[in-house]
Structure formats: structure tokens, C-alpha cells
Design an enzyme around this catalytic site. Structure first.
Site, PDB file in Angstrom:
ATOM      1  NE  ARG A 147      -2.977   0.382   3.258  1.00 47.85           N
ATOM      2  CZ  ARG A 147      -2.279   0.593   4.379  1.00 47.85           C
ATOM      3  NH1 ARG A 147      -1.571   1.699   4.516  1.00 47.85           N
ATOM      4  NH2 ARG A 147      -2.304  -0.285   5.354  1.00 47.85           N
ATOM      5  CE1 TYR A 192     -16.993  10.917 -16.306  1.00 49.40           C
ATOM      6  CE2 TYR A 192     -15.834  11.068 -14.211  1.00 49.40           C
ATOM      7  CZ  TYR A 192     -16.624  10.362 -15.102  1.00 49.40           C
ATOM      8  OH  TYR A 192     -17.026   9.092 -14.778  1.00 49.40           O
ATOM      9  CG  ASP A 220      -9.198  16.113 -15.440  1.00 44.72           C
ATOM     10  OD1 ASP A 220      -8.471  15.528 -16.273  1.00 44.72           O
ATOM     11  OD2 ASP A 220     -10.250  15.620 -14.986  1.00 44.72           O
ATOM     12  CE  LYS A 239     -12.012   7.698 -19.194  1.00 43.43           C
ATOM     13  NZ  LYS A 239     -12.024   8.161 -17.869  1.00 43.43           N
TER      14      LYS A 239
END
Ligand code: PLP
Length: 382
Positions: free
Chosen positions: A46, A98, A172, A197
Site C-alpha cells: 500500500r 466530467y 485535469d 484514458k
């Protein structure tokens, strides 16, 4: 290194134990220690994993940052940024985002006491006029999803920092990718990606990225990533790293095809409006030309016949453009924002910004352009 070399070599080294050119997929949760606290730099996955480290170094390199962080999704990356803020803090964001970003802002963090103002970032003044002494973060999406609006990153950053230099600015960069624009070099503090993406590029993973250039900010974000745990796994890290190695080649073709599709749609008698920053009549064409190396592969449009029947007939009839959520993969996709990617935005808000039921969004892939245009032609003819 030039960008096209960084995508392949940025932050990378051959595996020290075997010389493997690609980092192995370290599919392990934990690491042997010779004595409590004595280990080879990795204690628990982690916190850190060597495959993720290789990817995070690549993230930093391609965005001209000093640190990269890989998350289990783009929204997990945004969540990490928002967790730095406290109740009462204010965020200024673009009015076209978005749908999932809008949702986490308004339905999660607003409830926890953050305040969000949504402004049209076409104009720098709209941003500076919204600043109060409680403003802690400016969130810019450019080009925006799905209306392809453009914000002048450098002008906004300069103006905001002049008012208050400690306000953080996040971009972004999912639609543009660092191939087209590099916000950290324009003065921004944080770059975020849905690596699902273009960075991954093959529609085979869900991932988020943050890139920064300030050690203290990197430490703060890394602490949240480690403490809250929304990390990218080793297999996905390997796939994203492999995807990034061809980012420049793919983007070049996405841009070529995007331009050709936009030019085709503009001339089509059944098309009412095309949203693409590479069109000279786009309201921010000059800013896009200055800020971006090219204009990308995302194109939105509306038909003249704005009825649901005409819109759905088109969406149901494309053959190479697959009707699906997501974008940025090698294959062309078509999307209906109102009912798919942006369904979580209340209708009234959607309509205010122009996301009508007739809006169609294309993620133009890297197939042969002749086949893509033929597909659009036959679907528009139905
Ligand atoms: N930002 C943009 C511009 C997006 O298009 C998306 C997803 O479509 C996200 C953020 C969220 O990323 P993810 O789906 O990887 O959580």
C-alpha cells in the site's frame, strides 16, 4: 530528454536484479525484513510497490514533475486532492466538467463542508472574481468533457497567484495529455489524469494519476495515498507503463483523425454544431493554438434534428465507433453524455451549460481515417 524519449525512458531503469528492460510485475503485498524495520526500501505494497514506483517515476517524467502518484482511478486521484482541504474551504471549478468530478464535488465534499463555485473559465476574470479569502483550490479541466471548452491555464495561473500565491491550482489534463500541454510548466501546482484514458490508451485498466513539482505537496499527497489506500495495483501499473511508451505515437494519430472527423462533420448537411478546439470558429481557438501542440482526438457534435429518435438512431448505428463509456483508447468510441458519462449532473445544470439530450461525444481512435469517415457517413445517413 525530449518528450518522445521520456515516454519510453523517463524515470526508468533496467531491473537491477535481472536487467529486465520492462519492470517485473511485483505481484506481492509484502517484503521480507532481516530485522524489524530493516528492508530493501519496500515494506508493504500500500505504501510502495516497485512496479508502481516505476510507473510513478514515468508519470513525473512525462509531466515535467518531480513526483508522480498512481491511484486506483481518476476519481481516487481527485479525492486525494480534495482530502487536503478542510470544512469551510472553497474551490473554484469550471462549469463544464466530467460528470463524476461534478458528482464527487457536489454530492460528497460539499456535504462535508467544502464550498464549490462553478464558473465559465473562458474568461480569467470569471475566476479571479470568484476568489475569496477562503479559496484554497482552483480546478481547471481543459479541454472540458464533453463541450471541449478551453481555459487559458497560464493566464488563469498568473492572475490567481497574483491575488493569493498559496491558492493551489490543479489541472485535469486527461483530454490533452502531456503530449499536447504540460500544465506544471505553466505554473500550475497539481496535474491530474484519468490514466484510464490516453495514458493507458488501450481501454484495459482504470487508474488515476497526480503529478507535482513541490516536495512538501508531494509528501502531503503521498501521505493521503498511503493512509487512505486508493493505490494502483502492480498489474495495472505495468499496463499503464506499457501504454505510456507509445503515447506520443498514438496522440499524433488521434490528433490527425480528430481533425479529419471534425472537418467532415462541419461540412455534413445533417450536423448542426461541432465542438472541437482545432476549428477556427471555436471561441477559444487562439488560446488552444497557443497552449496545445495540437487539438486532440475528442470531438462533440449535435445533429440538426435534435430529436431523441435522430440522436439515438445515430448512436445505435455506428459500427466501428462503439457506443460505450470512457475515451482515449486506440479504438473509436461514441458516447451520449446526457444519459451516460454526465447522467449524474442534474438536468437543469446540464442544460445550462449546453449538454442537451442531442449532444454526441466521439473519442476518435487511431484506425484508418477512411473507415472512420465511412462509418460516420453510413450512421448519419440512417
Ligand atoms: N476526469 C475526466 C476528464 C474524465 O473524463 C474522467 C473519466 O471519464 C475522470 C476524470 C475520472 O476518471 P476515472 O473514470 O478513471 O475515475
Amino acid at each position: 530528454m525530449k518528450f518522445n524519449t521520456k515516454t519510453i525512458h523517463g524515470g526508468q531503469q533496467n531491473d537491477p536484479s535481472t536487467g529486465a528492460v520492462m519492470p517485473p510485475i511485483y505481484q506481492t503485498s509484502t517484503y521480507a525484513q532481516s530485522s524489524p524495520g530493516k528492508h530493501k526500501g519496500y515494506a508493504y505494497s500500500r505504501t510502495e510497490n516497485p512496479t508502481r514506483t516505476a510507473l510513478e517515476n514515468s508519470f513525473a517524467a512525462i509531466e515535467n514533475g518531480t513526483h508522480g502518484l498512481a491511484f486506483s482511478s481518476g476519481l481516487a486521484a481527485i479525492d486525494c486532492v480534495l482530502r487536503m482541504l478542510n470544512p469551510g474551504d472553497e474551490v473554484i471549478a469550471g462549469d463544464d466538467l466530467y460528470g463524476g468530478t461534478y458528482r464527487i464535488f457536489t454530492r460528497m465534499f460539499q456535504k462535508k463542508g467544502l464550498k464549490f463555485s462553478f464558473v465559465d473559465m473562458n474568461s480569467v476574470e470569471n475566476v479571479t472574481n470568484a476568489i475569496t479569502e477562503k479559496t484554497k483550490l482552483i480546478w481547471i479541466e481543459t479541454p472540458t468533457n464533453p463541450l471541449m471548452k478551453i481555459a487559458d491555464i497560464e493566464a488563469i495561473t498568473k492572475a490567481v497567484k497574483k491575488v493569493n500565491s498559496v491558492i493551489l491550482i490543479g489541472v485535469d489534463n486527461t483530454f490533452a495529455t502531456p503530449y499536447l500541454q504540460q500544465p506544471l510548466a505553466l505554473g500550475v501546482d497539481i496535474v491530474m489524469h484519468s490514466a484510464t484514458k490516453y495514458l493507458g490508451g488501450h481501454s484495459d485498466l482504470v487508474m488515476g494519476a497526480l503529478m507535482v513539482k513541490d516536495v512538501k505537496l508531494a509528501e502531503e499527497l503521498h501521505f493521503i495515498q498511503f493512509a487512505a489506500g486508493a493505490i494502483a495495483g502492480p498489474m495495472d501499473s505495468f499496463l499503464a507503463l506499457r501504454g505510456i511508451k507509445t503515447l506520443h505515437l498514438r496522440m499524433q494519430r488521434h490528433c490527425e483523425n480528430g481533425r479529419a472527423v471534425a472537418a467532415y462533420l462541419v461540412k455534413h448537411p445533417k450536423v448542426k454544431e461541432v465542438y472541437y478546439p482545432g476549428l477556427e470558429n471555436h471561441p477559444s481557438y487562439e488560446v488552444a493554438k497557443k497552449q496545445m501542440k495540437d487539438f486532440g482526438g475528442m470531438v462533440s457534435f449535435k445533429l440538426k434534428d435534435e430529436s431523441q429518435k435522430a440522436t439515438f438512431t445515430f448512436l445505435e448505428n455506428t459500427k466501428i465507433f462503439t457506443l460505450a463509456e470512457s475515451l482515449g483508447g486506440v479504438e473509436s468510441l461514441v458516447n451520449h453524455p446526457a444519459t451516460m458519462t454526465h447522467a449524474s449532473i442534474p438536468e437543469q445544470e446540464r442544460l445550462k451549460t449546453g449538454i442537451t439530450d442531442s449532444l454526441i461525444r466521439l473519442s476518435v481512435g487511431i484506425e484508418a481515417i477512411e473507415d472512420l469517415l465511412k462509418d460516420l457517413e453510413q450512421a448519419l445517413g440512417k
